[in-house]
Enzyme design. Structure first.
Site, PDB file in Angstrom:
ATOM      1  N   GLU A  12       0.543  -1.569  -0.267  1.00  0.00           N
ATOM      2  CA  GLU A  12      -0.125   0.308   0.038  1.00  0.00           C
ATOM      3  C   GLU A  12       0.949   1.544  -0.028  1.00  0.00           C
ATOM      4  O   GLU A  12       0.914   2.487   0.836  1.00  0.00           O
ATOM      5  CB  GLU A  12      -0.667  -0.184   1.418  1.00  0.00           C
ATOM      6  N   GLU A  59     -13.756  -6.897 -13.608  1.00  0.00           N
ATOM      7  CA  GLU A  59     -13.876  -6.757 -14.089  1.00  0.00           C
ATOM      8  C   GLU A  59     -12.417  -5.448 -14.542  1.00  0.00           C
ATOM      9  O   GLU A  59     -11.770  -5.362 -15.655  1.00  0.00           O
ATOM     10  CB  GLU A  59     -14.172  -4.524 -13.742  1.00  0.00           C
TER      11      GLU A  59
END
Length: 817
Positions: A438, A506
């Site tokens: 992150e 997606e």
């Protein structure tokens, strides 16, 4: 770490120095340090008086130790336990992130002697890990500093040693300010080694073994070996490399000769073929040994033993992840490095036990979040058959905390990544290198460019493994960052329904060649996270946050985000599948039904919340699990309806109360492998029976317990090694007369020990307990607590006694051999 393969040569003792035995090669340097918490001006100088300092044996973590008596008399909740000992302080700089523990500055000093016979050797000090900002001196000479708390580092120290006289090694450790998002611990929390080599030798981490085209019939091996000629003359060097199997039988060998100039370091590259190799698998993790012999003028100048495994790893968006040609889904756990009641102390047995418990719960992979682990941890993964993502950093140049690694990143990242890869290269358990977690601003071109540099550096250092990183805030603007990676790490990607397919689908439609894995997932989304893995071949696995609970990020698994000081006295994260004592929590039993067949467990939703709820917990904060307890003791709720939930991978489940059936329910994917009943409480036996067809295949029982009258001790092992490092974990249960643990018992249990061992930790996994982890006593929580015993160096029998007022005492015996 180099293997200890040669015999002892001398034992010396002089007034002021501790007796020390020195093999020609490797010496564990863990014992008989002096420690002081706080400032100590000129403590790096040999003449400094440390007689008032306490003795400390490594691994050591001062943050898990009791703070001095302080602030006695303040109301409960305003500081640590008033008037008693505790490592927790509401006003600690670490706050929620560090579990309200205290860092600071600490000093370590070790006095030792080196015999004159070692004067011709090359001496090297190796630190497996120091948190953080370590500064080292030998006999007053500055060796250097090492900022990062999780990578190993070493210094050549021969020119500073005094032979036949006292030597003084001083280490200053600075863990100041806000520098971590979790409990880091403080101090020299891993092993220290002093190695001695001949003038012509293999440097530390100088051997790399790679297998190619590995099958059950054949494997090509490439062994790269560095040899350093520290002598003053050009010499002919012969390198003999032998491969031995797990039976210690030689299966092949090769030898090479080179001329080395004085002061030259050269690399030998040797290729071997191995017929009918035993492959390293999760079920049978076969390990081989490379024995490397350096010959100078027909005399063995150095000899090293390096363990490795032969396996074939592949990744693809179509075929997923394969180990030795067999497709495998990664059943993964994230975890921080602490060992619960021991703090950050990286005892070999503590690291091994963690791997054992995770494997027993069905895990086959671990993500070392967010830093390289101890060497002992990876050794355990190699032996036991556990896959590993070895991760470098939680941040790069942009800060997550004011005093974290971002201050050192530009000057140190290459050194620290190199340390991680060179040290861990030969571990077959390691299948990927992760360059970060992150990372802030990862959508920007500047950070993408840094990622490319790091990836290229990793590939240049080790082209045999995949490069990954963990990414949150999953949007198309992360595509350039993901394009840098071999495997894309998705944090918190679970989701989707008949209206929206979810980010895995997606992104696959948009970037079909991308290989994905869930590098972090919420416990509360365990079902959907695993279904995403099963349904999509390009999603190779899922890593829950977390497999093991940990100190710090206090109450992320109950009160959630946003965190604040008022969360005190919470000090554990309370999000792990397995708690800090090693006991399975309800969510771990639920993961069993997702991963294994014929599993069954029964839990009750308490009529009142187990802890005070946080009305401000954010909707996206899902690190908690349902409020569920394995408890059928609800006095005062007779005939009132309680929710009973069964986790089951059986086809059907039938629930009984005191022998009366309450009905049968299906448990499958459509029910999320759960079944629930509303049951009027009545003391007695609550039993779930799981069926396949009409066959009973599993049973789970909760039984009402009477008042506890006796203690039960359950050591995890009855024999441990007399090496001063081995551990025995003893579970203490508070049982009624029938031997049933009473999950409401919270009695104080005190411990006494006799024999060659010491108590080094106690715990109970209560996330709001402020009790000491080091005193020989602990209150029970949910009817049990834990005591950890450390072996001494002498053989004998340890007798551990547990006593509690009004209960029958218990004794456990542990052999030390």
């Amino acid at each position: 770490m180099k293997a200890n393969i040669l015999v002892l040569v001398a034992v010396f003792s002089v007034s002021g120095a501790f007796a020390q035995s020195f093999p020609v090669k490797n010496n564990n340097f863990d014992n008989n340090w002096k420690f002081h918490l706080g400032g100590a001006q000129r403590a790096e100088q040999p003449e400094f008086d440390d007689s008032g300092w306490k003795t400390a044996n490594l691994p050591h973590d001062w943050s898990i130790e009791d703070l001095p008596d302080r602030q006695a008399g303040l109301p409960a909740g305003q500081a640590g336990l008033p008037g008693t000992q505790s490592p927790f302080d509401r006003d600690a700089i670490s706050q929620v992130s560090g579990g309200f523990t205290t860092g600071g500055t600490g000093w370590y000093r070790k006095t030792f002697m080196i015999p004159d016979s070692m004067k011709s050797k090359i001496a090297t000090l190796l630190f497996d890990g120091v948190y953080m900002n370590a500064e080292c001196w030998l006999n007053g000479h500055y060796l250097g500093s090492h900022p990062y708390g999780y990578t190993s580092f070493h210094y050549e120290v021969g020119k500073f040693l005094k032979y036949g006289d006292n030597n003084l090694l001083a280490v200053k450790v600075i863990n100041e300010g806000e520098n971590s998002r979790w409990y880091s611990g403080s101090g020299i929390y891993r092993h220290v080694w002093l190695t001695f080599d001949e003038q012509v030798h293999i440097p530390i981490w100088g051997i790399q073994v790679t297998s190619h085209a590995a099958t059950g019939k054949s494997a090509d091996l490439e062994v790269k070996t560095e040899v350093f000629n520290a002598s003053g003359k050009r010499s002919e060097i012969k390198l003999i490399t032998r491969i031995k199997d797990r039976k210690n039988e030689q299966v092949t060998y090769v030898e090479s000769i080179k001329m080395l100039d004085a002061g030259e370091v050269t690399g030998f590259v040797q290729k071997l073929n191995l017929a009918d190799p035993e492959l390293w698998t999760l079920e049978d993790p076969a390990l081989y040994t490379v024995v490397s012999e350096v010959h100078l003028e027909n005399i063995v100048s150095d000899q090293e033993e390096t363990h490795f495994g032969i396996r074939n790893v592949t990744f693809s968006s179509n075929g997923g992840f394969s180990l030795n040609g067999k497709q495998l889904k990664l059943k993964g756990a994230c975890f921080h490095h602490d060992n619960g009641p021991l703090g950050a102390k990286a005892f070999d047995r503590a690291e091994e036990r963690k791997v054992e418990l995770l494997k027993a719960s069905g895990y086959n992979a671990i993500r070392c979040s967010h830093n390289p682990p101890s060497p002992a941890f990876l050794d355990a993964c190699d032996r036991l058959g556990m896959l590993v993502i070895d991760e470098a950093f939680d941040m790069w140049a942009d800060a997550k905390n004011p005093n974290d690694y971002h201050l050192y990143f530009h000057n140190w990242w290459q050194k620290d990544v190199e340390s991680m890869i060179l040290r861990d290269f030969n571990h077959p358990s390691v299948i990927m290198w992760s360059i970060g977690n992150e990372i802030p601003n990862r959508h920007t071109p500047e950070v993408v460019e840094v990622a490319k540099k790091m990836r290229d550096f990793v590939r240049a250092t080790d082209p045999s493994r995949a490069v990954t990183a963990a990414v949150n805030d999953l949007k198309p603007d992360k595509d350039p960052y993901f394009a840098v990676l071999d495997v894309a790490g998705y944090n918190y990607a679970a989701g989707g329904d008949h209206l929206r397919p979810g980010v895995y689908v997606e992104d696959h439609v948009r970037v079909p060649e991308r290989i994905m894995m869930g590098t972090e997932s919420y416990p509360l989304e365990a079902f959907q996270s695993w279904m995403d893995v099963l349904d999509h071949p390009w999603v190779i696995g899922d890593f829950v946050w977390t497999g093991f609970d940990y100190i710090g990020e206090a109450s992320i698994g109950w009160r959630g985000y946003w965190q604040e000081q008022s969360f005190f006295p919470w000090n554990l994260a309370f999000c792990g599948d397995i708690d800090i004592c090693g006991w399975k929590r309800p969510q771990s039993h639920y993961r069993d039904v997702l991963w294994k067949t014929d599993q069954l467990s029964v839990f009750v939703t308490p009529p009142e919340p187990s802890f005070a709820l946080n009305p401000n917990r954010q909707s996206w904060s899902k690190w908690h699990w349902y409020d569920a307890v394995a408890d059928w003791n609800w006095k005062g709720y007779e005939n009132k309806s309680l929710e009973v939930v069964v986790y089951s991978s059986c086809e059907r489940v039938e629930l009984f109360l005191n022998g009366k059936s309450l009905g049968i329910k299906n448990t499958n994917r459509e029910t999320r492998f759960m079944a629930a009943w509303q049951v009027p409480y009545m003391a007695g036996e609550l039993k779930a029976i799981g069926y396949r067809g009409r066959k009973v295949i599993n049973t789970s029982v909760l039984q009402t317990a009477q008042q506890p009258v006796l203690l039960g001790l359950k050591p995890d092992r009855t024999t441990i090694r007399a090496n001063g490092q081995d551990l025995c974990y003893v579970t203490v249960e508070l049982n009624d007369a029938g031997g049933i643990r009473n999950p409401r018992a919270e009695n104080l249990v005190k411990f006494e020990i006799d024999g060659p061992g010491t108590i080094i930790g106690v715990g109970n996994a209560n996330p709001v307990s402020l009790e000491s982890y080091t005193l020989p006593q602990r209150k029970a929580w949910q009817g049990r607590c834990l005591v950890v015993v450390r072996a001494g160096k002498e053989p004998g029998k340890i007798v551990l006694k547990a006593v509690s007022e009004g209960l029958q005492e218990a004794v456990a015996e542990i052999e030390v051999k």
